[in-house]
Design an enzyme around this catalytic site. Structure first.
Site, short mmCIF file in Angstrom:
data_model
loop_
_atom_site.label_atom_id
_atom_site.label_comp_id
_atom_site.label_asym_id
_atom_site.label_seq_id
_atom_site.Cartn_x
_atom_site.Cartn_y
_atom_site.Cartn_z
N LYS A 43 -9.45 -0.14 -5.95
CA LYS A 43 -9.40 0.48 -4.62
C LYS A 43 -10.68 1.24 -4.34
CE LYS A 43 -7.73 2.20 -0.76
NZ LYS A 43 -6.67 3.16 -0.54
N HIS A 46 -10.56 1.21 1.66
CA HIS A 46 -10.36 2.20 2.72
C HIS A 46 -11.60 2.07 3.59
CE1 HIS A 46 -8.86 6.14 4.36
NE2 HIS A 46 -10.02 5.98 4.95
N ASN A 99 -5.03 7.36 -6.12
CA ASN A 99 -5.72 8.61 -5.78
C ASN A 99 -4.93 9.84 -6.23
OD1 ASN A 99 -3.80 8.17 -3.72
ND2 ASN A 99 -5.00 9.32 -2.21
N HIS A 129 3.19 14.49 1.61
CA HIS A 129 2.60 15.82 1.41
C HIS A 129 3.70 16.83 1.70
CE1 HIS A 129 -1.69 14.64 1.24
NE2 HIS A 129 -1.36 13.71 2.11
N ASP A 169 1.27 2.64 3.56
CA ASP A 169 0.44 3.84 3.34
C ASP A 169 1.31 5.09 3.38
OD1 ASP A 169 -1.85 5.21 2.69
OD2 ASP A 169 -2.63 5.27 4.73
N HIS A 179 1.61 5.32 -1.69
CA HIS A 179 1.27 6.52 -2.48
C HIS A 179 2.56 7.10 -3.04
CE1 HIS A 179 -2.90 6.73 -1.00
NE2 HIS A 179 -2.38 6.18 0.08
N HIS A 217 0.87 -1.20 0.00
CA HIS A 217 0.00 0.00 0.00
C HIS A 217 0.90 1.23 0.00
CE1 HIS A 217 -3.89 2.08 1.33
NE2 HIS A 217 -3.00 3.04 1.14
N ARG A 257 2.37 9.50 -5.73
CA ARG A 257 2.05 10.78 -6.40
C ARG A 257 2.57 10.77 -7.84
NH1 ARG A 257 -1.14 10.88 -2.08
NH2 ARG A 257 -0.25 11.84 -0.26
N HIS A 261 -4.79 -0.59 5.77
CA HIS A 261 -4.34 0.21 6.93
C HIS A 261 -5.29 0.10 8.11
CE1 HIS A 261 -7.10 2.96 4.98
NE2 HIS A 261 -6.23 3.33 4.05
N ALA A 272 -3.84 14.84 5.54
CA ALA A 272 -3.65 13.53 6.16
C ALA A 272 -2.60 12.73 5.40
CB ALA A 272 -4.96 12.78 6.18
#
Ligand code: DOR
Ligand code: ZN
Length: 345
Positions: free
Chosen positions: A98, A135, A41, A251, A247, A15, A13, A17, A173, A263
């Site tokens: 997802k 999620h 996402n 950011h 996860d 991210h 899992h 970007r 998660h 988050a």
């Protein structure tokens, strides 16, 4: 000095970007992990097969030279996803869909408003032997944020599993004793990913002595009894159903340290080392390899990685921040130490 050699882990899992952020964060994961399940996402979301294939190519192009890291692509389930898209996804090598309940988290505006309207799509996901990643939080305004995962289990997950009993679900998660119990009691078609932050931290780490925006993630950190239940699940009798999924969600610093902070915690820099701390503290270092390198691969129907990594029991300092494009990125444990270090190749 104590060392620990493991089959190379996978991050189930992640991210990554896009653009400058992708280029900045991908090398940290590629150094540790053989593969990662890439979350869809983006803005706009990765909802069509062509989007996933183009994103995969951008990831491959951003890899350091010589890296053998493999991205495992996923598609974002929307109210408009069709059974044809599910079939095309399978044919293109996409591994999963997802579910983001609409409004649940970062970039979830295109998420699903009523999962029960998508039962034919879920049945096709099961028929095509794809994985269904959830999620697991409801988003109803009247449900307390600390209860959203437990309510999701009763209102959504159990009824969906009753309708599509052979659906291969990853409860992503997980953060609560209720989620750990659901996974333990379900059939072997239900598994869970567990992050380093939910195994190491509780909500005091978010709120005591001032708000710690770098510990804000979704699902939000829970009370200590839940953290202990997750450690017990990942090291217990049903440990084969739980696996590594960081996860890690970068950011920019200014978006975290903000009146409305985003988050997500960026843990990819020291992911396997943080998990080693958890398993060592639980007296279960012998179970780290299954969690990090075997359980996830098995659940996704993939072979284990063919090479190994070695961890050394030697503390490493974590920088206060690292560059991400023109911004800065604050990693988990920033300015502190992690007790283990991954040996460089
Ligand atoms: O904390 C989170 N950050 N939780 C999620 O579900 C999404 C993620 C992100 O994309 O930043
Ligand atoms: Zn995520």
């Amino acid at each position: 000095m104590q060392t620990l050699t493991l089959i190379r882990p996978d991050d189930m899992h992640l991210h990554l970007r896009d653009g400058d952020a992708l280029k900045a964060v991908l090398p940290y994961t590629a150094r540790q992990m053989g593969r990662a399940v890439i979350m869809p996402n983006l803005k706009p979301p990765v909802a069509q097969v062509e989007d996933a294939l183009a994103y995969k190519q951008r990831i491959l192009d951003a890899l350091p030279p010589g890296s053998r890291f493999q991205p495992l692509m996923t598609l974002y389930l929307t109210d408009n996803t069709t059974v044809e898209t599910v079939r095309a996804a399978k044919a293109a090598g996409v591994v999963a869909f997802k579910l983001y309940p609409a409004g649940a988290t970062t970039n979830s505006d295109s998420g699903v408003t009523d999962l029960f309207k998508l039962l034919p799509v879920l049945r096709e996901i099961a028929a095509q032997d794809l994985r269904f990643l959830v999620h697991g939080e409801v988003t109803d305004a009247d449900i307390d944020i600390f209860d959203r995962e437990a309510v999701f289990i009763e209102r959504i997950l159990k009824p969906v599993l009753a309708e599509v009993p052979d659906l291969k679900v990853v409860f992503e998660h997980i953060t609560t004793a209720e989620a750990a119990r659901l996974v333990c009691e379900a059939g072997d078609n239900v598994a869970a990913s567990v992050t380093p932050q939910h195994l190491l931290l509780n909500r005091n780490d978010l709120l005591v002595g001032g708000v710690r925006p770098h510990h804000y993630c979704l699902p939000v950190l829970k009370r200590e009894t839940h953290r202990q239940a997750l450690v017990a699940a990942a090291t217990g009798d049903k440990a084969h159903k739980f696996f590594l999924g960081t996860d890690s969600a970068p950011h920019p610093q200014h978006a975290k340290e903000n009146a409305c902070g985003c988050a997500g915690m960026f843990s990819a820099m020291t992911a396997i080392e943080l998990y080693a701390e958890v398993f060592e503290a639980a007296g279960a270092l012998d179970k780290l390899q299954a969690f990090a390198s075997q359980n996830g691969a098995r659940f996704y129907g993939l072979p284990e990685n063919s090479d190994t990594v070695t961890l050394v029991k030697q503390a490493q300092s974590v920088p206060a921040s690292v560059p991400m494009g023109e911004a800065q990125l604050v990693p988990m444990r920033a300015g502190g130490e992690v007790a283990w270090t991954l040996q460089q190749d």
